[in-house]
Write a protein that holds these residues in place. Structure first.
Motif, PDB file in Angstrom:
ATOM      1  N   TRP A 142     107.511 -10.535 -34.423  1.00 14.18           N
ATOM      2  CA  TRP A 142     107.547 -11.018 -33.801  1.00 14.18           C
ATOM      3  C   TRP A 142     109.541 -11.288 -33.005  1.00 14.18           C
ATOM      4  CZ3 TRP A 142     105.339 -11.520 -38.531  1.00 14.18           C
ATOM      5  CH2 TRP A 142     104.483 -11.806 -38.527  1.00 14.18           C
ATOM      6  N   HIS A 143     108.330 -11.954 -31.793  1.00 15.84           N
ATOM      7  CA  HIS A 143     109.392 -11.914 -30.537  1.00 15.84           C
ATOM      8  C   HIS A 143     109.568 -13.046 -29.563  1.00 15.84           C
ATOM      9  CE1 HIS A 143     107.590  -9.477 -27.128  1.00 15.84           C
ATOM     10  NE2 HIS A 143     107.189  -9.606 -27.510  1.00 15.84           N
ATOM     11  N   ASP A 144     110.673 -13.297 -28.591  1.00 16.97           N
ATOM     12  CA  ASP A 144     110.710 -14.063 -27.394  1.00 16.97           C
ATOM     13  C   ASP A 144     110.526 -12.849 -26.100  1.00 16.97           C
ATOM     14  OD1 ASP A 144     111.184 -15.543 -25.177  1.00 16.97           O
ATOM     15  OD2 ASP A 144     112.745 -16.957 -26.708  1.00 16.97           O
ATOM     16  N   PRO A 145     108.850 -13.468 -25.573  1.00 14.64           N
ATOM     17  CA  PRO A 145     108.806 -12.043 -24.380  1.00 14.64           C
ATOM     18  C   PRO A 145     110.496 -12.556 -23.612  1.00 14.64           C
ATOM     19  CG  PRO A 145     106.970 -13.471 -25.086  1.00 14.64           C
ATOM     20  CD  PRO A 145     108.081 -14.735 -25.785  1.00 14.64           C
ATOM     21  N   MET A 146     110.540 -13.225 -23.566  1.00 22.03           N
ATOM     22  CA  MET A 146     111.983 -13.829 -22.263  1.00 22.03           C
ATOM     23  C   MET A 146     113.527 -13.756 -22.896  1.00 22.03           C
ATOM     24  SD  MET A 146     110.795 -15.326 -20.412  1.00 22.03           S
ATOM     25  CE  MET A 146     111.756 -15.339 -19.141  1.00 22.03           C
ATOM     26  N   VAL A 147     112.738 -12.319 -24.521  1.00 21.28           N
ATOM     27  CA  VAL A 147     114.318 -12.167 -25.259  1.00 21.28           C
ATOM     28  C   VAL A 147     113.580 -10.836 -25.897  1.00 21.28           C
ATOM     29  CG1 VAL A 147     116.517 -12.302 -26.373  1.00 21.28           C
ATOM     30  CG2 VAL A 147     115.622 -14.007 -24.647  1.00 21.28           C
ATOM     31  N   PRO A 148     112.923  -9.976 -25.490  1.00 20.26           N
ATOM     32  CA  PRO A 148     112.714  -8.649 -26.144  1.00 20.26           C
ATOM     33  C   PRO A 148     113.567  -8.099 -27.147  1.00 20.26           C
ATOM     34  CG  PRO A 148     112.715  -8.076 -23.649  1.00 20.26           C
ATOM     35  CD  PRO A 148     113.368  -9.437 -24.296  1.00 20.26           C
ATOM     36  N   GLY A 149     114.510  -7.407 -26.574  1.00 18.94           N
ATOM     37  CA  GLY A 149     115.310  -7.443 -27.860  1.00 18.94           C
ATOM     38  C   GLY A 149     115.214  -7.697 -28.934  1.00 18.94           C
ATOM     39  N   GLN A 150     115.461  -9.147 -29.166  1.00 22.19           N
ATOM     40  CA  GLN A 150     115.527  -9.281 -30.567  1.00 22.19           C
ATOM     41  C   GLN A 150     114.086 -10.189 -31.216  1.00 22.19           C
ATOM     42  OE1 GLN A 150     118.697 -10.364 -31.549  1.00 22.19           O
ATOM     43  NE2 GLN A 150     117.357 -11.357 -33.759  1.00 22.19           N
ATOM     44  N   ARG A 151     113.787  -9.279 -32.365  1.00 19.17           N
ATOM     45  CA  ARG A 151     112.876  -9.185 -33.269  1.00 19.17           C
ATOM     46  C   ARG A 151     113.039 -10.283 -34.145  1.00 19.17           C
ATOM     47  NH1 ARG A 151     111.055  -2.527 -33.253  1.00 19.17           N
ATOM     48  NH2 ARG A 151     111.334  -2.496 -31.570  1.00 19.17           N
ATOM     49  N   PHE A 152     111.487 -10.526 -35.023  1.00 16.25           N
ATOM     50  CA  PHE A 152     112.078 -11.996 -36.423  1.00 16.25           C
ATOM     51  C   PHE A 152     110.889 -11.041 -36.954  1.00 16.25           C
ATOM     52  CE2 PHE A 152     112.986 -14.103 -32.376  1.00 16.25           C
ATOM     53  CZ  PHE A 152     114.565 -14.399 -33.121  1.00 16.25           C
ATOM     54  N   ASP A 153     111.212 -11.477 -38.260  1.00 19.23           N
ATOM     55  CA  ASP A 153     110.612 -11.140 -39.292  1.00 19.23           C
ATOM     56  C   ASP A 153     108.736 -11.886 -40.072  1.00 19.23           C
ATOM     57  OD1 ASP A 153     111.233 -12.701 -40.612  1.00 19.23           O
ATOM     58  OD2 ASP A 153     112.177 -11.166 -41.955  1.00 19.23           O
ATOM     59  N   LYS A 154     108.838 -12.902 -38.543  1.00 16.87           N
ATOM     60  CA  LYS A 154     108.338 -13.620 -39.386  1.00 16.87           C
ATOM     61  C   LYS A 154     107.817 -14.511 -37.816  1.00 16.87           C
ATOM     62  CE  LYS A 154     111.484 -17.202 -41.854  1.00 16.87           C
ATOM     63  NZ  LYS A 154     111.961 -17.842 -42.693  1.00 16.87           N
ATOM     64  N   PRO A 155     106.807 -15.351 -37.761  1.00 15.25           N
ATOM     65  CA  PRO A 155     106.052 -16.769 -36.714  1.00 15.25           C
ATOM     66  C   PRO A 155     107.041 -17.809 -36.486  1.00 15.25           C
ATOM     67  CG  PRO A 155     104.831 -16.864 -38.205  1.00 15.25           C
ATOM     68  CD  PRO A 155     105.742 -15.286 -38.884  1.00 15.25           C
ATOM     69  N   GLY A 156     107.410 -18.686 -35.832  1.00 15.94           N
ATOM     70  CA  GLY A 156     108.214 -19.709 -35.949  1.00 15.94           C
ATOM     71  C   GLY A 156     108.387 -19.575 -34.429  1.00 15.94           C
ATOM     72  N   PRO A 157     108.968 -20.605 -34.259  1.00 18.16           N
ATOM     73  CA  PRO A 157     110.005 -21.363 -32.998  1.00 18.16           C
ATOM     74  C   PRO A 157     111.234 -20.481 -32.432  1.00 18.16           C
ATOM     75  CG  PRO A 157     110.831 -23.195 -34.624  1.00 18.16           C
ATOM     76  CD  PRO A 157     109.348 -22.039 -35.227  1.00 18.16           C
ATOM     77  N   SER A 158     110.630 -20.443 -31.230  1.00 18.20           N
ATOM     78  CA  SER A 158     112.078 -19.151 -30.517  1.00 18.20           C
ATOM     79  C   SER A 158     113.290 -20.318 -30.306  1.00 18.20           C
ATOM     80  CB  SER A 158     111.238 -18.642 -29.143  1.00 18.20           C
ATOM     81  OG  SER A 158     112.426 -18.187 -28.694  1.00 18.20           O
ATOM     82  N   PRO A 159     114.269 -19.359 -31.198  1.00 17.43           N
ATOM     83  CA  PRO A 159     115.631 -20.336 -30.917  1.00 17.43           C
ATOM     84  C   PRO A 159     116.315 -19.998 -29.570  1.00 17.43           C
ATOM     85  CG  PRO A 159     115.891 -18.053 -32.277  1.00 17.43           C
ATOM     86  CD  PRO A 159     114.233 -17.752 -31.727  1.00 17.43           C
ATOM     87  N   PHE A 160     115.529 -19.808 -28.583  1.00 15.62           N
ATOM     88  CA  PHE A 160     115.933 -18.916 -27.001  1.00 15.62           C
ATOM     89  C   PHE A 160     115.391 -20.357 -26.365  1.00 15.62           C
ATOM     90  CE2 PHE A 160     116.630 -14.843 -29.389  1.00 15.62           C
ATOM     91  CZ  PHE A 160     117.568 -15.043 -29.599  1.00 15.62           C
ATOM     92  N   MET A 161     113.932 -19.830 -26.199  1.00 14.41           N
ATOM     93  CA  MET A 161     113.035 -20.742 -25.350  1.00 14.41           C
ATOM     94  C   MET A 161     112.607 -21.837 -26.332  1.00 14.41           C
ATOM     95  SD  MET A 161     114.441 -19.160 -22.846  1.00 14.41           S
ATOM     96  CE  MET A 161     113.080 -20.006 -21.368  1.00 14.41           C
ATOM     97  N   ASP A 162     111.861 -22.993 -25.929  1.00 14.97           N
ATOM     98  CA  ASP A 162     111.510 -23.695 -26.231  1.00 14.97           C
ATOM     99  C   ASP A 162     109.551 -23.635 -26.123  1.00 14.97           C
ATOM    100  OD1 ASP A 162     110.190 -26.792 -26.902  1.00 14.97           O
ATOM    101  OD2 ASP A 162     110.405 -27.966 -25.254  1.00 14.97           O
ATOM    102  N   MET A 163     109.386 -22.037 -26.849  1.00 12.65           N
ATOM    103  CA  MET A 163     107.888 -22.043 -27.136  1.00 12.65           C
ATOM    104  C   MET A 163     108.658 -21.236 -28.585  1.00 12.65           C
ATOM    105  SD  MET A 163     108.597 -18.335 -24.947  1.00 12.65           S
ATOM    106  CE  MET A 163     107.188 -17.593 -24.946  1.00 12.65           C
ATOM    107  N   GLN A 164     107.111 -20.814 -29.198  1.00  9.94           N
ATOM    108  CA  GLN A 164     106.340 -20.399 -30.115  1.00  9.94           C
ATOM    109  C   GLN A 164     106.395 -18.428 -30.276  1.00  9.94           C
ATOM    110  OE1 GLN A 164     105.787 -21.415 -32.963  1.00  9.94           O
ATOM    111  NE2 GLN A 164     106.541 -23.727 -32.199  1.00  9.94           N
ATOM    112  N   LEU A 165     107.326 -17.633 -31.303  1.00 12.10           N
ATOM    113  CA  LEU A 165     107.107 -16.751 -31.016  1.00 12.10           C
ATOM    114  C   LEU A 165     106.341 -16.156 -31.054  1.00 12.10           C
ATOM    115  CD1 LEU A 165     109.874 -15.504 -33.711  1.00 12.10           C
ATOM    116  CD2 LEU A 165     110.837 -15.882 -31.556  1.00 12.10           C
ATOM    117  N   VAL A 166     105.687 -14.783 -29.953  1.00 17.39           N
ATOM    118  CA  VAL A 166     104.761 -14.555 -30.082  1.00 17.39           C
ATOM    119  C   VAL A 166     104.942 -12.236 -30.597  1.00 17.39           C
ATOM    120  CG1 VAL A 166     103.768 -12.714 -28.073  1.00 17.39           C
ATOM    121  CG2 VAL A 166     104.364 -15.023 -27.481  1.00 17.39           C
ATOM    122  N   PRO A 167     103.834 -12.759 -31.191  1.00 18.85           N
ATOM    123  CA  PRO A 167     103.146 -11.302 -32.190  1.00 18.85           C
ATOM    124  C   PRO A 167     103.018 -10.389 -31.125  1.00 18.85           C
ATOM    125  CG  PRO A 167     101.272 -12.727 -33.091  1.00 18.85           C
ATOM    126  CD  PRO A 167     101.667 -13.517 -32.007  1.00 18.85           C
TER     127      PRO A 167
END
Length: 416
Positions: free
Chosen positions: A55-80
């Motif tokens: 999962w990642h934040d499209p606005m910060v594509p270089g940062q990856r996450f191993d589970k869904p949830g809210p983005s720590p960077f933007m007010d949005m959900q992480l995108v798979p």
């Protein structure tokens, strides 16, 4: 009917209507909810069947996450990001309209010669080997002056002035009286007369003229010994001149000199007689060939530089003393190098990236190893091949698009 009975009747009717509504509508609502739950479960099952890479934040594509949830960077959900998404390793696709809007331009990687150059500032100066000072060879009078002001251009053999020399009359008449005498004494007298004309300041050509014509020449015409500029004019018409008095100074313009302070670090790149190039802003950076004429055995203690002299051919007098000029020193050269425009290279820390265009129009980032670099081109040691198309304008926008689509991060993972 009493008031109390009316109220009771209304209450009973309300209860009956509510019961009927529940009877007719509750089962269908329950079935709808059940259907929705089954439908949502199907969608969930379908989502689970797709393999999520991360999962990642499209606005910060270089940062990856191993589970869904809210983005720590933007007010949005992480995108798979799914494994069955389009293969971004083949490049980034950008529509023709977008390319036009971004101003993307490309050029072809080519083979050619490149040299590493250093530029040192200098000044054009007079060639001291091409300066003639004309002095009076005897006391006389300036009867005619053919040049009027300093810095006039003159040509070799051009008349500058005519001088009347009274002291030459007596020695010439003496020679004319003795030239027809015979015998040993006559020859001695004639030789003595010739010697006295020479001592009086007459040149061999002037003496030969008297011998040929057989008459006195009291006036002498002074002519320019070379073509150039009359840098000094020290007399005026009617003026008296004395023996040894400087009359004219003529400075040649071809060849001309350039003097430049070359730093110690570049001295080893120059040798006496080497061919170099000189350019000047006054001539729109046109390059003039020259050669190293002097490498003085001295380093300035303040500037830590060597005052180098360059000799330049100047047949059209385009280079003038006092001009600022640049000395171009070639340090290294490669005759058959793979070249790309320097503007095509994106430097990211220790890595250099060039975007190439595939046959299908997709853009791919390529890590290159750079060699020599000139003002406009850079040698490529590895990472590209001749004939490839590289992006020379708009590559930073292509880089941003590639980052959004994960191409850059994939390339970083594959890098050793």
């Amino acid at each position: 009917m009493s008031r109390t009975n009316k109220v009771i009747t209304i209450i009973v009717l309300a209860v009956l209507i509510g019961s009927g509504a529940w009877y007719f509508f509750a089962p269908s609502h329950t079935m709808s909810m059940t259907a929705d739950m089954h439908h949502g479960g199907a969608d969930h099952d379908s989502s689970e069947q797709r393999n999520v890479l991360y999962w990642h934040d499209p606005m910060v594509p270089g940062q990856r996450f191993d589970k869904p949830g809210p983005s720590p960077f933007m007010d949005m959900q992480l995108v798979p990001v799914y494994a069955d998404d389009s293969d971004t390793s083949e490049g980034v696709s950008i529509s023709a309209q977008t390319q036009q809007n971004l101003g993307i331009r490309t050029t072809v990687v080519r083979m050619g010669e490149i040299s590493k150059e250093a530029v040192v500032q200098g000044n054009v100066v007079w060639n001291e080997h091409a300066i003639d000072v004309i002095s009076a060879r005897a006391t006389g009078f300036i009867e005619r002056l053919y040049v009027r002001a300093a810095m006039e251009a003159v040509k070799q053999g051009q008349a500058l002035a005519e001088i009347y020399v009274p002291d030459w009359i007596a020695v010439q008449e003496e020679y004319l009286l003795t030239r027809d005498l015979g015998g040993e004494i006559g020859q001695q007298l004639k030789s003595g007369a010739l010697l006295r004309m020479r001592v009086a300041g007459m040149t061999d050509s002037q003496i030969a003229e008297v011998v040929r014509d057989g008459k006195v020449h009291a006036r002498v015409t002074i002519r320019a010994p070379r073509s150039g500029v009359l840098s000094e004019l020290n007399v005026r018409a009617g003026e008296t001149v004395s023996l040894g008095m400087p009359l004219f100074r003529i400075s040649g313009l071809n060849p001309i000199w350039l003097e430049a302070n070359v730093p110690e670090s570049l001295i080893s790149s120059l040798n006496l007689g080497d061919t170099v190039e000189v350019m000047t802003v006054a001539r729109k950076n046109q390059r003039y060939p020259g050669k190293v004429a002097l490498l003085p055995p001295e380093i300035d203690q303040v500037t830590r530089a060597q005052r180098v002299r360059i000799e330049l051919a100047n047949p059209r007098a385009e280079l003038l003393p006092g001009m600022f000029a640049s000395l171009v020193i070639k340090q290294n050269s490669v005759a058959d190098a793979l070249l790309v425009p320097t503007e095509a290279i994106i430097t990211t820390g220790s890595r250099k990236i060039v975007f190439t265009v595939n046959d299908d129009g997709k853009f791919n980032p390529n890590t290159i190893t750079a060699g020599l670099e000139s003002d406009t081109e850079t040698e490529v040691l590895s990472g590209l091949s001749a004939g490839q198309n590289v992006v020379t304008s708009g590559q930073f926008l292509v880089d941003s698009e590639a980052s959004l689509k994960g191409v850059m991060s994939r390339m970083q993972e594959s890098a050793p």
